[in-house]
Structure formats: structure tokens, C-alpha cells
Scaffold this active site. Structure first.
Site, PDB file in Angstrom:
ATOM      1  N   ASP A  84      -1.789   6.209  11.781  1.00 51.89           N
ATOM      2  CA  ASP A  84      -1.045   5.761  10.608  1.00 51.89           C
ATOM      3  C   ASP A  84       0.267   6.538  10.526  1.00 51.89           C
ATOM      4  O   ASP A  84       0.287   7.705  10.136  1.00 51.89           O
ATOM      5  CB  ASP A  84      -1.872   5.981   9.341  1.00 51.89           C
ATOM      6  CG  ASP A  84      -1.197   5.420   8.097  1.00 51.89           C
ATOM      7  OD1 ASP A  84      -0.025   5.011   8.180  1.00 51.89           O
ATOM      8  OD2 ASP A  84      -1.831   5.422   7.028  1.00 51.89           O
ATOM      9  N   SER A 135       0.809  -1.212   0.000  1.00 43.84           N
ATOM     10  CA  SER A 135       0.000   0.000   0.000  1.00 43.84           C
ATOM     11  C   SER A 135       0.844   1.265   0.000  1.00 43.84           C
ATOM     12  O   SER A 135       0.359   2.330  -0.395  1.00 43.84           O
ATOM     13  CB  SER A 135      -0.944   0.009   1.202  1.00 43.84           C
ATOM     14  OG  SER A 135      -0.229  -0.143   2.413  1.00 43.84           O
ATOM     15  N   HIS A 168       2.079   5.237   6.126  1.00 47.25           N
ATOM     16  CA  HIS A 168       1.791   5.876   4.837  1.00 47.25           C
ATOM     17  C   HIS A 168       2.056   7.372   4.929  1.00 47.25           C
ATOM     18  O   HIS A 168       2.416   7.895   5.988  1.00 47.25           O
ATOM     19  CB  HIS A 168       0.347   5.599   4.433  1.00 47.25           C
ATOM     20  CG  HIS A 168       0.037   4.142   4.320  1.00 47.25           C
ATOM     21  ND1 HIS A 168      -0.451   3.395   5.383  1.00 47.25           N
ATOM     22  CD2 HIS A 168       0.154   3.279   3.291  1.00 47.25           C
ATOM     23  CE1 HIS A 168      -0.604   2.136   5.006  1.00 47.25           C
ATOM     24  NE2 HIS A 168      -0.253   2.032   3.739  1.00 47.25           N
TER      25      HIS A 168
END
Length: 431
Positions: A388, A144, A391
Site C-alpha cells: 500500500d 478511502s 494510503h
């Protein structure tokens, strides 16, 4: 989090340390003294200079301008810097990376630009990029974080040409975008470990489920699609830290975090090295692939005060300075493991007519703890979501990866992809 000091001993993938050694029974005293002085100079230099691994310059390019390593530099604050897109631009920003949409209060993280030590990194030019890839296809293969870069590139190109989603599935892990004016296709292929996997209990899959990982078998999700793709960008990293049982030649060779006493506990570095060895060997053995392949290096996470599931977060609002933070510990080990495999493959690729290049983003990104979504990548109502710190916000520092990519394509020059049936197709064996 207190940044760790630079380590002078260089970890290898087997956990040993390489330390420079100067010995001779035949040199006269002045020569020995000179050699010792040179060694001391190397020791006190920047650790990244000791690696001597990464290169932004294609082999054979020896111009003065090309000697600048665009991957070594610092982040410079530029209050006049404009973003390439916003959360209202006509492109898709995944909610998980759309930090501004969900209320991140600070904006300085979008105002830092990367300044290489010995040159300038030009701003991204969508027209220039699309002309470079006119009539070609580009695939992001990996996890991802690789998709994060792909989504950034789609948005950066949208200022010049509207991307058309022609994906064959609703699964957002597999995307296909076309830019008809330039006959350019952009693809995302989900393969987070690059080699074959199997869930031991697919009906009850969790973050801590044990998976079988077949280290010597490339994932056919990507191998079945890439022979006619012109440009490939491989990346993988964070998934390797989960529990696994490792297989080679169809037999169990060990495991990682499996808590099974009858299995050998192997390190994450062992699996990481094997996976990239398999990936590159498979790529070089593909008879019809004659394009350009990149390895985008390990993307560091920045959890502080705990892990993702026990209080960790990433709340910093400015980058580290170059003197404050360097790749070290497990992050350096992951970087060196994949890059060492890349160098072996690059040498073999030169013999077989396959171009492999290193998109070396790790040094730049270790300094950007401010660039992650933290809790601003989800709707405010989703207060149970994990922070997160893996990312990257969009827009944000991830856009710099595509500035790097454009510069590397420009370094290749015109006609950097030659369709040819004359490729050396001698099979390589896994080491």
C-alpha cells in the site's frame, strides 16, 4: 526512482503546454529588455510559485500573518516530536494503516514536522479544534484516502473527548462519530468518484472491471445528506485510473481503458475535470447548504520498481527534500485539473454566499514516500497482500492534514458559518 526535474512548461488539462511569451512592436528597447529579465526570473523560480492557484488565506484577509502560505514549506526532522496518538489509543486505527501494530521497524517517519517557508505551523490542539466546531457537523466525502484523514482526526480528538460511534451501518466506509461534550458530529461518506457509477458486472467485480461513470450526475449518496452539514471536505483521485465507460446526458461519450474500438478513448483528466465540475455545480445549487466546503487536493502515491501488482513498493525511510521532488507528470495534471475547477467554483460561490477553501496538501505529500504502509498495514500472515503506497500510516504525515485544517478554521475567525435563509439560490448550469 530518480526524481524528475522541474518542468518549465505548464501542462493544461487538455495536454497542451502554456509557455510565457513576451512580444511588442511598440515598446522601446529598455522596456523589452526589462520584460525579458522578469520572464527569465520567473522561469528559474520554483514551479509552485508559477501556479498561483492555491491559497491558505480566506478572501479578504490581508493581515501580514495571513500572507504566509502554510502549504509551501519543507519537512524538518524533530527527534523530540511526539505523536498525537498511538496504536493503543482509544480510537480505531484501520489495520490497513496501523503500521506499528504490524511490525514496521523504523519510527523516524513519525518524527518529521511540516515547516512553512514564512511562518510556523502550530501543533494540533484538540481543545481548540473542538471549540471551533462546537455545535457543528463535519463530513468527509470521497474515497478511502479521505477516510484515512477522518480516522486521523478522530484519533487526534480522542485525547480531549472520547468519540462515540453512532454509525447506522456496519459498513466501515460510512461512519458517524459524536463528541457529546462539544455537540460535534464527524461523518464519513463513501463516494470515491463523487459522481454516479454503476458496475457493468456487479456479481464479478474486480480491480479491472469496467464501470459506467455518469460525469454530469452527482452521486446522491452525498447529495442527499449534506444540506444540513456545516463543514464538508471533498477529495477524490486514485479511483479515476480504473477502466470506465463515460456517460453524459445519458449517452456514452467515450471511455478509458475499456478496449472497445467503437468508443472514443478519453483521458483520465477529462473525467476528473467533469466530475469536479459536476460536484461543485451541484454543491452551489443546493438551496439549503450555507456552510464551509473544502477541496483536499490530490494525494500522490509513491510506488517504485513497478506498479502495485507487479513488484512495486515504497520502502524509503525518509522524505524527499524540496529540491529532490516536485509535483510533475500525471500527478501535476491531476492537481491542476481539480484545482482549476475549484477556482471557477470559488468565484461562483462568492456570488452565492458559499465559502469554498483549498486544503492544499499535494506539495507537502509528494515529498513523503516514507509515510505509506507498504507491507506493514496488514497482518504478517497476510503475505499475499499488495503493498500500500497510496494510503498513509497512522500516526504519520496524514496527521499534518488536520493541522492544516485547524489553521484554516482559525483563519475563518469566529462565526465562520452563518445559518441564513438569504442565500442567493439562482441555479447554475453545467458549463
Amino acid at each position: 526512482m530518480k526524481p524528475n526535474p522541474i518542468e518549465l512548461s505548464i501542462p493544461t488539462t487538455n495536454g497542451n503546454l502554456h509557455k510565457p511569451l513576451v512580444t511588442s512592436n511598440h515598446f522601446i528597447l529598455p522596456v523589452i529588455t526589462l520584460a525579458l529579465l522578469i520572464s527569465v526570473h520567473l522561469y528559474i523560480g520554483n514551479f509552485s510559485d508559477l501556479r498561483l492557484i492555491s491559497t491558505a488565506t480566506p478572501a479578504g484577509n490581508s493581515t501580514d500573518d495571513a500572507k504566509c502560505n502554510i502549504f509551501q514549506g519543507t519537512w524538518v526532522f524533530d527527534d523530540e516530536k511526539e505523536t498525537y496518538y498511538t496504536n493503543e489509543t482509544k480510537c480505531i486505527i484501520d489495520d490497513r494503516q496501523n503500521c506499528m501494530k504490524y511490525g514496521r521497524p523504523d519510527t523516524d517517519f513519525m518524527k518529521w514536522r511540516w515547516k512553512p517557508d514564512k511562518c510556523e505551523l502550530p501543533e494540533f490542539d484538540a481543545v481548540e479544534f473542538l471549540e471551533a466546531v462546537r455545535g457543528k457537523s463535519l463530513a468527509f466525502i470521497g474515497d478511502s484516502v479521505g477516510r484515512n484523514q477522518m480516522q486521523s482526526l478522530v484519533c487526534m480528538l480522542a485525547s480531549e473527548a472520547y468519540p462515540i460511534d453512532v454509525s447506522y451501518t456496519n459498513d466501515t466506509r460510512f461512519r458517524r462519530w459524536e463528541f457529546p461534550t462539544y455537540n460535534f458530529t464527524l461523518i464519513a461518506i463513501w463516494s470515491p468518484l463523487l459522481v454516479k457509477t454503476r458496475d457493468q458486472n456487479p456479481t464479478n467485480f474486480t480491480r479491472n472491471s469496467i464501470m459506467n461513470l455518469y460525469l454530469d450526475e452527482a452521486d446522491d449518496t452525498w447529495t442527499s445528506q449534506i444540506e444540513n452539514i456545516d463543514i464538508i471536505i471533498f477529495s477524490a483521485g486514485q479511483w479515476f485510473f480504473r477502466p470506465f465507460v463515460y456517460y453524459e446526458k445519458g449517452e456514452i461519450v467515450g471511455c478509458h481503458f475499456c478496449n472497445q474500438e467503437n468508443l472514443t478513448d478519453l483521458t483520465v483528466y477529462y473525467a476528473y475535470q467533469k466530475a469536479f465540475e459536476t460536484t461543485f455545480t451541484t454543491l452551489l445549487n443546493l438551496q439549503n447548504f450555507t456552510g464551509l466546503a473544502f477541496l483536499r487536493t490530490f494525494s500522490p502515491q509513491h510506488f517504485e520498481n513497478g506498479d502495485y501488482n507487479n513488484g512495486g513498493n515504497c520502502v524509503r525511510t525518509r522524505p524527499f527534500e524540496k529540491e529532490e521532488m516536485h509535483l510533475d507528470g500525471y500527478k501535476l495534471q491531476m492537481y491542476l485539473t481539480q484545482v482549476n475547477e475549484f477556482k471557477v467554483a470559488q468565484n461562483e460561490g462568492e456570488k452565492k454566499g458559499v465559502k469554498l477553501r483549498l486544503l492544499d496538501t499535494s506539495d507537502a505529500m509528494i515529498m513523503r514516500p516514507d509515510g505509506h504502509p507498504n507491507h506493514y498495514g496488514h497482518p504478517a500472515s497476510d503475505n499475499k497482500s499488495f503493498p500500500d503506497c497510496v494510503h498513509w500510516c497512522m500516526p504519520g504525515p496524514v496527521d499534518t492534514w488536520n493541522e492544516f485544517l485547524l489553521e484554516m478554521l482559525k483563519m475563518e475567525g469566529d462565526g465562520f458559518i452563518q445559518r441564513s435563509t438569504q442565500r442567493n439560490t439562482t441555479k447554475l448550469n453545467l458549463r
